[in-house]
Design a protein around this motif. Sequence first.
Motif, PDB file in Angstrom:
ATOM      1  N   TYR A   8       0.680  50.552   7.886  1.00 55.67           N
ATOM      2  CA  TYR A   8       1.565  50.762   8.895  1.00 55.67           C
ATOM      3  C   TYR A   8       3.018  50.582   7.761  1.00 55.67           C
ATOM      4  CZ  TYR A   8       2.456  45.413   7.985  1.00 55.67           C
ATOM      5  OH  TYR A   8       2.561  44.488   7.292  1.00 55.67           O
ATOM      6  N   SER A   9       4.323  51.015   8.420  1.00 57.97           N
ATOM      7  CA  SER A   9       5.373  50.862   7.598  1.00 57.97           C
ATOM      8  C   SER A   9       6.616  50.389   8.335  1.00 57.97           C
ATOM      9  CB  SER A   9       5.935  52.345   7.445  1.00 57.97           C
ATOM     10  OG  SER A   9       5.870  53.059   8.410  1.00 57.97           O
ATOM     11  N   LEU A  10       7.336  49.744   7.736  1.00 63.32           N
ATOM     12  CA  LEU A  10       8.393  49.060   8.281  1.00 63.32           C
ATOM     13  C   LEU A  10       9.487  49.918   8.386  1.00 63.32           C
ATOM     14  CD1 LEU A  10       8.440  45.392   6.672  1.00 63.32           C
ATOM     15  CD2 LEU A  10       7.549  46.193   9.309  1.00 63.32           C
ATOM     16  N   SER A  11      10.392  49.909   9.498  1.00 63.66           N
ATOM     17  CA  SER A  11      11.850  50.682   9.543  1.00 63.66           C
ATOM     18  C   SER A  11      12.792  50.001   8.549  1.00 63.66           C
ATOM     19  CB  SER A  11      12.102  50.692  10.647  1.00 63.66           C
ATOM     20  OG  SER A  11      12.622  49.711  11.387  1.00 63.66           O
ATOM     21  N   GLU A  12      13.915  50.690   8.287  1.00 63.23           N
ATOM     22  CA  GLU A  12      14.837  49.993   7.344  1.00 63.23           C
ATOM     23  C   GLU A  12      15.598  48.762   8.095  1.00 63.23           C
ATOM     24  OE1 GLU A  12      19.271  51.398   5.386  1.00 63.23           O
ATOM     25  OE2 GLU A  12      17.771  52.752   6.203  1.00 63.23           O
ATOM     26  N   GLU A  13      15.572  49.101   9.440  1.00 67.96           N
ATOM     27  CA  GLU A  13      16.127  47.916  10.171  1.00 67.96           C
ATOM     28  C   GLU A  13      15.271  46.818  10.132  1.00 67.96           C
ATOM     29  OE1 GLU A  13      19.103  46.154  12.174  1.00 67.96           O
ATOM     30  OE2 GLU A  13      19.114  48.181  11.367  1.00 67.96           O
ATOM     31  N   ASP A  14      14.038  46.877  10.359  1.00 69.38           N
ATOM     32  CA  ASP A  14      13.076  45.974  10.380  1.00 69.38           C
ATOM     33  C   ASP A  14      13.055  45.183   9.056  1.00 69.38           C
ATOM     34  OD1 ASP A  14      12.054  46.302  12.916  1.00 69.38           O
ATOM     35  OD2 ASP A  14      10.255  47.784  12.028  1.00 69.38           O
ATOM     36  N   VAL A  15      13.190  45.689   7.841  1.00 64.94           N
ATOM     37  CA  VAL A  15      13.350  45.117   6.474  1.00 64.94           C
ATOM     38  C   VAL A  15      14.525  44.287   6.314  1.00 64.94           C
ATOM     39  CG1 VAL A  15      13.588  45.585   4.209  1.00 64.94           C
ATOM     40  CG2 VAL A  15      11.892  47.008   5.648  1.00 64.94           C
ATOM     41  N   ARG A  21      14.163  41.054   8.488  1.00 66.27           N
ATOM     42  CA  ARG A  21      13.257  40.279   7.928  1.00 66.27           C
ATOM     43  C   ARG A  21      13.884  39.468   6.506  1.00 66.27           C
ATOM     44  NH1 ARG A  21       7.026  42.056   7.248  1.00 66.27           N
ATOM     45  NH2 ARG A  21       6.394  42.283   9.484  1.00 66.27           N
ATOM     46  N   ILE A  22      14.992  40.267   5.864  1.00 68.60           N
ATOM     47  CA  ILE A  22      15.756  39.654   4.910  1.00 68.60           C
ATOM     48  C   ILE A  22      16.613  38.794   5.519  1.00 68.60           C
ATOM     49  CG2 ILE A  22      17.282  40.289   2.950  1.00 68.60           C
ATOM     50  CD1 ILE A  22      15.528  42.844   2.524  1.00 68.60           C
ATOM     51  N   LYS A  23      17.305  38.938   6.422  1.00 68.49           N
ATOM     52  CA  LYS A  23      18.317  38.120   7.038  1.00 68.49           C
ATOM     53  C   LYS A  23      17.741  36.653   7.556  1.00 68.49           C
ATOM     54  CE  LYS A  23      21.472  38.068  11.026  1.00 68.49           C
ATOM     55  NZ  LYS A  23      21.953  39.006  12.042  1.00 68.49           N
ATOM     56  N   LYS A  24      16.467  37.202   8.193  1.00 63.40           N
ATOM     57  CA  LYS A  24      15.947  35.855   8.671  1.00 63.40           C
ATOM     58  C   LYS A  24      15.614  34.995   7.542  1.00 63.40           C
ATOM     59  CE  LYS A  24      13.050  33.471  11.804  1.00 63.40           C
ATOM     60  NZ  LYS A  24      13.234  32.271  11.225  1.00 63.40           N
ATOM     61  N   GLN A  25      14.875  35.521   6.494  1.00 63.05           N
ATOM     62  CA  GLN A  25      14.808  34.771   5.419  1.00 63.05           C
ATOM     63  C   GLN A  25      15.751  33.962   4.625  1.00 63.05           C
ATOM     64  OE1 GLN A  25      12.459  37.301   2.706  1.00 63.05           O
ATOM     65  NE2 GLN A  25      10.660  37.287   3.626  1.00 63.05           N
TER      66      GLN A  25
END
Length: 104
Positions: free
Chosen positions: A71-78, A81-85
């Motif tokens: 599977y691949s993540l969209s730019e928005e998903d990435v 995830r970074i924002k949540k971390q």
Amino acid sequence: MDEESSAVDVNGAPITIGSNVRYINTDTIGEITDIKTDDEGTWALLDTTELYYRVDTLQITDKKASVGKEYSLSEEDVKERIKKQAEDIQSSTLEEVFQATGGG
């Protein structure tokens, strides 16, 4: 001479085109799509890696390679995830990070 007739796995089991095998060094699983012999030995082509492996490094298996699990993540998903971390890190205190537990 039929090259497949002399192709055997690490345990001496015959390998043919269509056999499911495991590469013993990395546990890579795949189906044999081609077998050839040269001066260095007999080689089998795995469909999952598109690489030839010496047949004496392969083992017949009942397992089949998983298909469609990539599977691949969209730019928005990435970005999310970074924002949540980053939020999780900022909400942590040094006491939580260096908290030592133990008996004694």
